[in-house]
Design a protein around this motif. Sequence first.
Motif, PDB file in Angstrom:
ATOM      1  N   ARG A   1     -42.086  37.375 -52.700  1.00  0.00           N
ATOM      2  CA  ARG A   1     -43.236  37.224 -53.347  1.00  0.00           C
ATOM      3  C   ARG A   1     -42.944  37.762 -54.848  1.00  0.00           C
ATOM      4  N   ASP A   2     -41.722  38.374 -55.062  1.00  0.00           N
ATOM      5  CA  ASP A   2     -41.223  38.973 -56.380  1.00  0.00           C
ATOM      6  C   ASP A   2     -40.476  37.993 -57.407  1.00  0.00           C
ATOM      7  N   VAL A   3     -40.015  36.746 -56.472  1.00  0.00           N
ATOM      8  CA  VAL A   3     -39.141  35.572 -57.147  1.00  0.00           C
ATOM      9  C   VAL A   3     -39.663  34.349 -56.829  1.00  0.00           C
ATOM     10  N   TRP A   4     -40.705  33.796 -56.435  1.00  0.00           N
ATOM     11  CA  TRP A   4     -41.093  32.540 -56.162  1.00  0.00           C
ATOM     12  C   TRP A   4     -41.431  31.860 -57.252  1.00  0.00           C
ATOM     13  N   THR A   5     -41.614  32.556 -58.410  1.00  0.00           N
ATOM     14  CA  THR A   5     -42.137  31.956 -59.855  1.00  0.00           C
ATOM     15  C   THR A   5     -40.856  31.157 -60.451  1.00  0.00           C
ATOM     16  N   VAL A   6     -39.785  31.362 -59.985  1.00  0.00           N
ATOM     17  CA  VAL A   6     -38.627  30.622 -60.540  1.00  0.00           C
ATOM     18  C   VAL A   6     -38.661  29.142 -60.501  1.00  0.00           C
TER      19      VAL A   6
END
Length: 101
Positions: free
Chosen positions: A76-81
């Motif tokens: 949830r905190d890293v998927w935007t990569v």
Amino acid sequence: MLGDRDYAWVGELCEEVSLRSNKEACYRGAGNVIAGMNDYNLDEIASACTFMPTHTGEVLCIEGASWIVSNQPEFRDVWTVLCEPYEGADKEQCLRAQELI
């Protein structure tokens, strides 16, 4: 595990779909499956989606992958990569993944 040629073949099948909404669903579905088959490895997902035959297909693949990845608690905190390589409307489309779940 699927290989690069398999991803390209799936993309070619999606590209052959005539109805635009179904074609988009095909690419998004491919991204969703790619995410799971690659154990949510973000680098492998991004690489696999580059084998789609068009830029639009690649973006839709990433979007479909980001839908499933963004819903996994550990990502949830890293998927935007997954969205970082894209610009403008493509990036916005990718980043909307969490809103669409």
